[in-house]
Design a protein around this motif. Structure first.
Motif, PDB file in Angstrom:
ATOM      1  N   THR A 114     -49.591   4.204  26.664  1.00 54.06           N
ATOM      2  CA  THR A 114     -48.556   3.209  26.975  1.00 54.06           C
ATOM      3  C   THR A 114     -48.344   2.187  25.880  1.00 54.06           C
ATOM      4  N   GLY A 115     -49.246   2.113  24.887  1.00 49.79           N
ATOM      5  CA  GLY A 115     -49.134   1.051  23.914  1.00 49.79           C
ATOM      6  C   GLY A 115     -49.603  -0.274  24.498  1.00 49.79           C
ATOM      7  N   MET A 116     -49.289  -1.364  23.793  1.00 50.75           N
ATOM      8  CA  MET A 116     -49.748  -2.688  24.215  1.00 50.75           C
ATOM      9  C   MET A 116     -48.604  -3.506  24.799  1.00 50.75           C
ATOM     10  N   GLY A 117     -48.880  -4.168  25.924  1.00 55.31           N
ATOM     11  CA  GLY A 117     -47.931  -5.109  26.490  1.00 55.31           C
ATOM     12  C   GLY A 117     -47.045  -4.518  27.571  1.00 55.31           C
ATOM     13  N   ALA A 118     -46.458  -5.429  28.351  1.00 55.47           N
ATOM     14  CA  ALA A 118     -45.638  -5.033  29.492  1.00 55.47           C
ATOM     15  C   ALA A 118     -44.384  -4.247  29.102  1.00 55.47           C
ATOM     16  N   PRO A 119     -43.615  -4.659  28.094  1.00 47.61           N
ATOM     17  CA  PRO A 119     -42.397  -3.903  27.776  1.00 47.61           C
ATOM     18  C   PRO A 119     -42.675  -2.454  27.409  1.00 47.61           C
ATOM     19  N   ILE A 173     -41.478   0.893  29.820  1.00 49.61           N
ATOM     20  CA  ILE A 173     -40.621   2.010  29.408  1.00 49.61           C
ATOM     21  C   ILE A 173     -41.240   3.342  29.817  1.00 49.61           C
ATOM     22  N   TYR A 174     -42.510   3.519  29.474  1.00 48.86           N
ATOM     23  CA  TYR A 174     -43.145   4.804  29.759  1.00 48.86           C
ATOM     24  C   TYR A 174     -43.340   5.027  31.255  1.00 48.86           C
ATOM     25  N   ALA A 175     -43.739   3.998  31.980  1.00 45.02           N
ATOM     26  CA  ALA A 175     -43.924   4.158  33.424  1.00 45.02           C
ATOM     27  C   ALA A 175     -42.607   4.477  34.109  1.00 45.02           C
ATOM     28  N   HIS A 176     -41.551   3.788  33.716  1.00 39.36           N
ATOM     29  CA  HIS A 176     -40.225   4.047  34.300  1.00 39.36           C
ATOM     30  C   HIS A 176     -39.820   5.502  34.080  1.00 39.36           C
ATOM     31  N   GLU A 177     -39.973   5.986  32.857  1.00 44.92           N
ATOM     32  CA  GLU A 177     -39.557   7.354  32.562  1.00 44.92           C
ATOM     33  C   GLU A 177     -40.440   8.390  33.248  1.00 44.92           C
ATOM     34  N   LEU A 178     -41.729   8.119  33.340  1.00 46.02           N
ATOM     35  CA  LEU A 178     -42.608   9.043  34.048  1.00 46.02           C
ATOM     36  C   LEU A 178     -42.191   9.193  35.507  1.00 46.02           C
ATOM     37  N   LEU A 179     -41.822   8.081  36.134  1.00 42.78           N
ATOM     38  CA  LEU A 179     -41.458   8.117  37.552  1.00 42.78           C
ATOM     39  C   LEU A 179     -40.041   8.622  37.775  1.00 42.78           C
ATOM     40  N   GLU A 180     -39.109   8.212  36.940  1.00 44.66           N
ATOM     41  CA  GLU A 180     -37.710   8.577  37.157  1.00 44.66           C
ATOM     42  C   GLU A 180     -37.372   9.954  36.611  1.00 44.66           C
ATOM     43  N   ALA A 189     -46.707  -5.332  35.245  1.00 46.53           N
ATOM     44  CA  ALA A 189     -45.540  -4.467  35.032  1.00 46.53           C
ATOM     45  C   ALA A 189     -45.731  -3.119  35.717  1.00 46.53           C
ATOM     46  N   LEU A 190     -46.935  -2.572  35.639  1.00 48.92           N
ATOM     47  CA  LEU A 190     -47.214  -1.284  36.282  1.00 48.92           C
ATOM     48  C   LEU A 190     -46.983  -1.366  37.784  1.00 48.92           C
ATOM     49  N   TYR A 191     -47.531  -2.375  38.435  1.00 50.83           N
ATOM     50  CA  TYR A 191     -47.402  -2.500  39.881  1.00 50.83           C
ATOM     51  C   TYR A 191     -45.951  -2.755  40.295  1.00 50.83           C
TER      52      TYR A 191
END
Length: 248
Positions: free
Chosen positions: A64-69, A73-80, A187-189
Motif C-alpha cells: 500500500t505504500g505510506m500514508g492514507a492517500p 487508492i489501492y484499497a478502493h481498487e481492490l474492493l471496487e 483510511a482502511l476502515y
C-alpha cells in the motif's frame, strides 16, 4: 492494458482476502516465507502484489505504500475493481501509551485521524470508522492462543510523520485511550465501510512516542513474524483446534 492506472493485475487475480503490508520488501518476504504456489500479479510503481495459498486457502498480498492517500487508492481498487471482500493491514505503529511496549502487537478496534480526507466526505460529522467485529474478535482470541503480547483498543492515524511536537499533538486522543499511531488504519476502515467489506488493522510496535525507544531496522523482519502469522490465521479462520490437530 492495465485494469486500473495503478495495477496491471487482471480481474480474478486477487483472492477475496488481501493482506496489506506498507513496504514492498515486506510484501515480498511474506510471499516467500508464508505462502505456497505464489505468483506475482502486480509490479506497477513498485507496489508488489502476490497471490498464493496459506494452509490451502487462497490469500493475496498488496503493497500500500505510506500514508492514507496511497492506501486509499489501492484499497478502493481492490474492493471496487478486483472483488476483494476482506482487507487486513499488517503494518507498523508507534506507541502512545506507557504500557504498550516495543515489539508487541496492537489490534485496532477503531481509529481517529487528523487527516482532511474524511472531512471532505462527511461534512460536519466526525466519522468514527471501526474494525470488522468478527475479525477483531477472531484476532484477539487467536493472539491469546498463540501467546502473543498484544493490545486491543482504539488507535490514531496521522498524515504527518515528522512533526515538531512529537507527543503533544496526540494529547487529546491519548487522554481518551488511544494506544498507538500509524498513518493508514483510519483510511482502511473508512473505505471498507463504504464498500460494506471487512477490514482489520494489526500493527507491530516499532517505536514509542512516549519514551523515544526504537527498534532497529535490521531486526524488523523478524519482528513481523508473529503479526503475519496472526493475520494469516485470522484471514482463514484458524482456531487452536484447526492449527494444532494433534493436541489432546
Amino acid at each position: 492494458m492495465q485494469t486500473t492506472p495503478h495495477n496491471e493485475a487482471k480481474r480474478g487475480d486477487y483472492a477475496e482476502t488481501v493482506l496489506l503490508p506498507g513496504d514492498p520488501q515486506r510484501t515480498e518476504w511474506i510471499a516467500a516465507t508464508f505462502l505456497e504456489d505464489v505468483r506475482c500479479i502486480n509490479r506497477v510503481r513498485g507496489a508488489l502484489a502476490y497471490t498464493g495459498r496459506y494452509r490451502g486457502s487462497p490469500i493475496s498480498l498488496h503493497t500500500t505504500g505510506m500514508g492514507a492517500p496511497s492506501l486509499a487508492i489501492y484499497a478502493h481498487e481492490l474492493l471496487e475493481t478486483y472483488g476483494a471482500r476482506t482487507l487486513i493491514r499488517v503494518g507498523t505503529c508507534g506507541s502512545l501509551a506507557d504500557h504498550v511496549k516495543l515489539r508487541s502487537l496492537v489490534i485496532s478496534q477503531s481509529s481517529s485521524s487528523d487527516s482532511a480526507i474524511n472531512r471532505q466526505l462527511f461534512g460536519v460529522y466526525d466519522y468514527a470508522p471501526s474494525a470488522d467485529f468478527e475479525l477483531l474478535c477472531r484476532a484477539a482470541r487467536r493472539a491469546v492462543e498463540m501467546g502473543i503480547i498484544h493490545y486491543v483498543g482504539q488507535t490514531a492515524s496521522s498524515d504527518v510523520f515528522y512533526h515538531p511536537d512529537v507527543l503533544g499533538r496526540f494529547a487529546g486522543v491519548r487522554a481518551h485511550g488511544a494506544l498507538a499511531v500509524d498513518m493508514e488504519t483510519n483510511a482502511l476502515y473508512t473505505i471498507a465501510a463504504r464498500f460494506r467489506a471487512k477490514a482489520l488493522s494489526i500493527c507491530t510496535v516499532v517505536d514509542s512516542l512516549v519514551n523515544g525507544e526504537d527498534t532497529d531496522a535490521s531486526e524488523r523482519q523478524e519482528l513481523f513474524s508473529d503479526m503475519v502469522r496472526l493475520a494469516l490465521d485470522v484471514a482463514i479462520g484458524t482456531s487452536r483446534v484447526e492449527a494444532e490437530p494433534d493436541r489432546p
